[in-house]
Design an enzyme around this catalytic site. Structure first.
Site, short mmCIF file in Angstrom:
data_model
loop_
_atom_site.label_atom_id
_atom_site.label_comp_id
_atom_site.label_asym_id
_atom_site.label_seq_id
_atom_site.Cartn_x
_atom_site.Cartn_y
_atom_site.Cartn_z
N ASN A 1 0.85 -1.19 0.00
CA ASN A 1 0.00 0.00 0.00
C ASN A 1 0.89 1.25 0.00
O ASN A 1 2.10 1.16 0.19
CB ASN A 1 -0.89 -0.03 1.25
N PHE A 2 0.27 2.39 -0.20
CA PHE A 2 0.92 3.71 -0.10
C PHE A 2 2.06 3.89 -1.10
O PHE A 2 3.04 4.58 -0.81
CB PHE A 2 1.39 3.98 1.34
N LEU A 3 1.93 3.26 -2.26
CA LEU A 3 2.89 3.55 -3.34
C LEU A 3 2.65 4.98 -3.82
O LEU A 3 1.55 5.32 -4.24
CB LEU A 3 2.69 2.56 -4.50
N THR B 1 -4.43 -3.35 -3.85
CA THR B 1 -5.57 -2.80 -4.60
C THR B 1 -5.09 -1.55 -5.31
O THR B 1 -4.11 -0.91 -4.91
CB THR B 1 -6.73 -2.42 -3.66
N LEU C 1 -6.64 -0.93 3.48
CA LEU C 1 -6.84 0.45 3.91
C LEU C 1 -6.50 1.45 2.81
O LEU C 1 -5.63 1.19 2.00
CB LEU C 1 -5.95 0.71 5.13
S1 MYA Z 1 -2.33 1.83 -5.16
C1 MYA Z 1 -2.08 3.58 -4.98
C2 MYA Z 1 -1.07 4.06 -5.97
N1 MYA Z 1 -0.73 5.44 -5.75
C3 MYA Z 1 -1.29 6.47 -6.37
O1 MYA Z 1 -2.14 6.31 -7.23
C4 MYA Z 1 -0.81 7.85 -5.93
C5 MYA Z 1 -0.68 8.83 -7.06
N2 MYA Z 1 0.15 8.28 -8.13
C6 MYA Z 1 1.49 8.10 -8.03
O2 MYA Z 1 2.12 8.34 -7.03
C7 MYA Z 1 2.17 7.52 -9.26
O3 MYA Z 1 1.36 7.73 -10.39
C8 MYA Z 1 2.48 6.01 -9.11
C9 MYA Z 1 3.05 5.47 -10.43
C10 MYA Z 1 3.53 5.80 -8.02
C11 MYA Z 1 1.23 5.21 -8.80
N3 MYA Z 1 0.15 -0.05 -8.88
O4 MYA Z 1 7.00 5.33 -12.36
P1 MYA Z 1 6.11 5.18 -13.54
C12 MYA Z 1 2.68 0.97 -13.24
C13 MYA Z 1 1.03 -0.80 -9.57
O5 MYA Z 1 6.61 5.76 -14.81
P2 MYA Z 1 4.25 6.95 -12.22
C14 MYA Z 1 -1.12 1.13 -4.14
O6 MYA Z 1 -0.50 1.78 -3.36
C15 MYA Z 1 2.26 1.29 -14.66
O7 MYA Z 1 1.25 0.36 -15.08
N4 MYA Z 1 1.62 -0.41 -10.71
O8 MYA Z 1 4.62 5.77 -13.22
C16 MYA Z 1 -0.85 -0.36 -4.33
C17 MYA Z 1 3.57 1.17 -15.39
O9 MYA Z 1 3.89 -0.22 -15.57
P3 MYA Z 1 3.61 -0.89 -17.00
C18 MYA Z 1 1.32 0.82 -11.16
O10 MYA Z 1 2.89 7.40 -12.58
C19 MYA Z 1 0.46 -0.51 -5.07
C20 MYA Z 1 4.57 1.73 -14.39
O11 MYA Z 1 3.93 1.62 -13.09
C21 MYA Z 1 0.42 1.66 -10.50
O12 MYA Z 1 5.32 7.95 -12.11
C22 MYA Z 1 0.75 -1.91 -5.49
C23 MYA Z 1 4.85 3.18 -14.67
O13 MYA Z 1 5.78 3.63 -13.73
C24 MYA Z 1 -0.17 1.17 -9.31
N5 MYA Z 1 -1.04 1.89 -8.61
O14 MYA Z 1 4.16 6.20 -10.79
C25 MYA Z 1 2.09 -2.04 -6.19
N6 MYA Z 1 0.33 2.82 -11.18
O15 MYA Z 1 4.46 -0.18 -18.01
C26 MYA Z 1 2.35 -3.44 -6.72
C27 MYA Z 1 1.13 2.70 -12.24
O16 MYA Z 1 3.96 -2.35 -16.85
C28 MYA Z 1 2.77 -4.37 -5.63
N7 MYA Z 1 1.73 1.49 -12.25
O17 MYA Z 1 2.13 -0.70 -17.28
C29 MYA Z 1 3.13 -5.74 -6.18
C30 MYA Z 1 3.53 -6.74 -5.08
C31 MYA Z 1 4.92 -6.46 -4.55
C32 MYA Z 1 5.33 -7.35 -3.41
C33 MYA Z 1 5.52 -8.82 -3.81
C34 MYA Z 1 6.02 -9.66 -2.65
C35 MYA Z 1 6.12 -11.07 -3.01
O1 JJ1 Z 2 -15.06 9.46 -4.01
C1 JJ1 Z 2 -15.21 9.14 -5.17
N1 JJ1 Z 2 -16.09 9.74 -5.97
C2 JJ1 Z 2 -17.02 10.74 -5.48
C3 JJ1 Z 2 -16.59 12.14 -5.83
C4 JJ1 Z 2 -16.56 12.38 -7.31
C5 JJ1 Z 2 -16.07 13.73 -7.64
C6 JJ1 Z 2 -15.88 13.85 -9.12
N2 JJ1 Z 2 -14.91 12.96 -9.64
C7 JJ1 Z 2 -18.39 10.38 -6.01
N3 JJ1 Z 2 -19.39 11.10 -5.52
C8 JJ1 Z 2 -20.78 10.83 -5.81
C9 JJ1 Z 2 -21.49 10.58 -4.50
C10 JJ1 Z 2 -22.99 10.52 -4.63
C11 JJ1 Z 2 -23.61 10.68 -3.24
C12 JJ1 Z 2 -25.11 10.60 -3.32
C13 JJ1 Z 2 -25.55 9.33 -3.98
C14 JJ1 Z 2 -24.92 9.16 -5.36
C15 JJ1 Z 2 -23.43 9.22 -5.26
O2 JJ1 Z 2 -18.56 9.47 -6.79
C16 JJ1 Z 2 -14.42 7.98 -5.78
C17 JJ1 Z 2 -15.06 6.66 -5.48
O3 JJ1 Z 2 -16.33 6.62 -5.99
N4 JJ1 Z 2 -13.09 7.99 -5.20
C18 JJ1 Z 2 -12.01 8.07 -5.95
O4 JJ1 Z 2 -12.06 8.14 -7.16
C19 JJ1 Z 2 -10.72 8.02 -5.20
C20 JJ1 Z 2 -9.81 6.97 -5.76
C21 JJ1 Z 2 -10.39 5.57 -5.78
C22 JJ1 Z 2 -9.34 4.55 -6.14
C23 JJ1 Z 2 -8.55 4.22 -4.92
C24 JJ1 Z 2 -7.23 3.59 -5.07
C25 JJ1 Z 2 -6.85 3.09 -3.72
C26 JJ1 Z 2 -5.41 2.89 -3.46
C27 JJ1 Z 2 -5.11 1.52 -2.95
O5 JJ1 Z 2 -4.51 1.49 -1.72
#
Ligand code: MYA
Ligand code: JJ1
Length: 388
Positions: free
Chosen positions: A136-138, A172, A388
């Site tokens: 989590n928290f990537l 997730t 979470l």
């Molecule tokens: S999910 C929450 C992820 N965080 C965010 O969304 C926060 C906002 N975004 C960012 O910080 C960046 O955009 C991140 C990507 C860091 C997400 N999970 O470095 P890049 C792939 C996995 O150029 P950036 C959570 O925390 C993408 O498909 N991969 O991209 C769970 C591409 O690969 P490919 C992801 O945008 C994390 C590559 O990365 C994700 O600068 C689980 C591009 O890299 C994502 N959410 O950075 C991680 N987003 O070319 C996996 C993009 O192949 C864990 N990518 O498509 C796996 C298990 C590890 C442990 C194993 C133990 C055995």
């Molecule tokens: O919160 C989310 N959506 C809201 C706000 C949308 C604002 C415009 N984009 C939403 N609101 C509608 C509520 C409404 C209340 C009355 C009844 C009808 C509905 O839909 C969304 C989830 O729906 N959240 C996000 O998009 C945040 C990111 C979700 C992906 C999370 C990745 C998790 C990381 C893993 O650790």
């Protein structure tokens, strides 16, 4: 298409229909002596750090990175704002490894610019109990995006998980990657509809006025179930039994012992809230509900800066109908001043979402396993896991 993920032991899109592939680990563990001993290379300006999440200084640095750079909704109106106390809790469950809390700093300025974490968990997949890491928290700082830093972060956390002789993980994401074991829908229940509409989280429905909307979402002042109360430390054994038994019906679920339940479910102010029903006659613990606190920053709004959201966590009903139990959870959340109550359509949540006036959101959440193949995509109701 997925230059990184194509190289990893995860279910691939090309294999989706192939039922000849067996369920279980995709590749076998390698001898520990063959696990790379040195960290992966980072671009020269950056260095790895192991984050000591015991210290408030480190929690503050991580908090600052995430609060400015973590997950946003599709329209960039809201950003998750996990609190320091939440991060301290989420990253230190029983048996956690400090080495799995990984940061990247700029060498010269020492500024924290990227983060990824793992925590250990036992997950049950059908009949198998598998030791895993929950990742989590990537997060990569906005100014360093699209430089392929994320694959290095993922490989480094994988290496450090392998060093503990663990070979599977669960995670997730809001984005589609190869390949989800299940795709869930977010649902939202307005508690403070006026504010939600003011900040653009929701809209006035067709043929609805503000006062009609406020009336629609009104809840009773107090809970209705006799014996409904906050969970306490002495309830841990009973809640563990109740929850373990309940989770057996799902295809993928955590295997929780009393230490896990004490950590993950004992109430912690502004982090996790848990309630149960103690039968007034027999004093048996028959039902349980919980939610965690994850506010979002409201981006660029003149008068509101924080949306206070509760997220449904684990709920168990054996005697109180789930609908009534969750209505009591909504009443508690409203009483504690949350603006919205969010839930995924996992477990049995489908049975109360519509009746309790939740509406579908614009977000989806995809669930993944690393190095573990599942033969068929799961329905959300087959998932007994909330990350979470
Ligand atoms: S999910 C929450 C992820 N965080 C965010 O969304 C926060 C906002 N975004 C960012 O910080 C960046 O955009 C991140 C990507 C860091 C997400 N999970 O470095 P890049 C792939 C996995 O150029 P950036 C959570 O925390 C993408 O498909 N991969 O991209 C769970 C591409 O690969 P490919 C992801 O945008 C994390 C590559 O990365 C994700 O600068 C689980 C591009 O890299 C994502 N959410 O950075 C991680 N987003 O070319 C996996 C993009 O192949 C864990 N990518 O498509 C796996 C298990 C590890 C442990 C194993 C133990 C055995
Ligand atoms: O919160 C989310 N959506 C809201 C706000 C949308 C604002 C415009 N984009 C939403 N609101 C509608 C509520 C409404 C209340 C009355 C009844 C009808 C509905 O839909 C969304 C989830 O729906 N959240 C996000 O998009 C945040 C990111 C979700 C992906 C999370 C990745 C998790 C990381 C893993 O650790």
């Amino acid at each position: 298409r997925h230059k990184f993920w194509e190289t990893q032991p995860v279910g691939q899109f090309k294999d989706l229909g192939d039922s000849s592939l067996p369920e279980g680990p995709i590749e076998p563990p390698t001898p520990l002596s063959e696990v790379k001993q040195e960290p992966y290379n980072l671009p020269n300006l950056y260095e790895w750090i192991t984050c000591d999440m015991e210290t408030t200084e480190m929690c503050t640095e991580v908090y600052n990175l995430l609060s400015n750079n973590y997950v946003e909704d599709d329209d960039n109106m809201f950003r998750f704002n996990y609190s320091k106390e939440f991060l301290h809790w989420a990253l230190r469950p029983p048996g956690h490894y400090k080495s799995w809390h990984i940061g990247v700093r700029v060498k010269s300025s020492k500024k924290l610019v990227a983060f990824i974490t793992g925590v250990p968990a036992r997950l049950r997949v059908r009949d198998s109990i598998v030791q895993m890491a929950e990742i989590n928290f990537l997060c990569v700082h906005k100014k360093l995006r699209s430089k392929r830093l994320a694959p290095v972060m993922i490989k480094e956390v994988t290496r450090r998980v392998h060093l503990e002789n663990i070979w599977q993980a669960a995670y997730t994401a809001g984005v589609v990657l190869p390949t989800p074991i299940s795709t869930c829908q977010y649902w939202h229940r307005s508690l403070n509809p006026k504010k939600l509409i003011d900040v653009g989280f929701s809209r006035l429905g067709a043929r609805m006025t503000m006062s009609r909307t406020i009336k629609l979402y009104k809840l009773p002042e107090s809970t209705v179930t006799p014996g409904f109360r906050k969970m306490e430390l002495h309830d841990v054994p009973a809640v563990t039994r109740l929850l373990r038994n309940y989770l057996l019906q799902f295809l993928v679920a955590p295997d929780l012992d009393e230490n896990d339940v004490e950590h993950w479910l004992l109430p912690k102010e502004d982090v996790v809230d848990s309630f149960l029903v103690e039968s007034p006659e027999t004093h048996e613990i028959t039902d349980f509900c919980s939610f965690y606190t994850l506010p979002s920053s409201i981006l660029g709004h003149p008068s509101h800066s924080i949306l206070k959201a509760a997220y449904s966590y684990y709920n168990v009903s054996t005697k109180t109908p789930l609908l009534q139990l969750m209505n009591d959870a909504l009443i508690m959340a409203k009483h504690k001043d949350y603006d919205v109550f969010n839930a995924l359509d996992v477990m049995q949540n489908d049975s109360f979402l519509k009746e309790l006036k939740f509406g579908p959101g614009d977000g989806k959440l995809h669930y993944y396993l690393y190095n573990y193949r599942i033969k068929h995509v799961l329905r959300p109701s087959e998932l007994g896991l909330v990350l979470l």
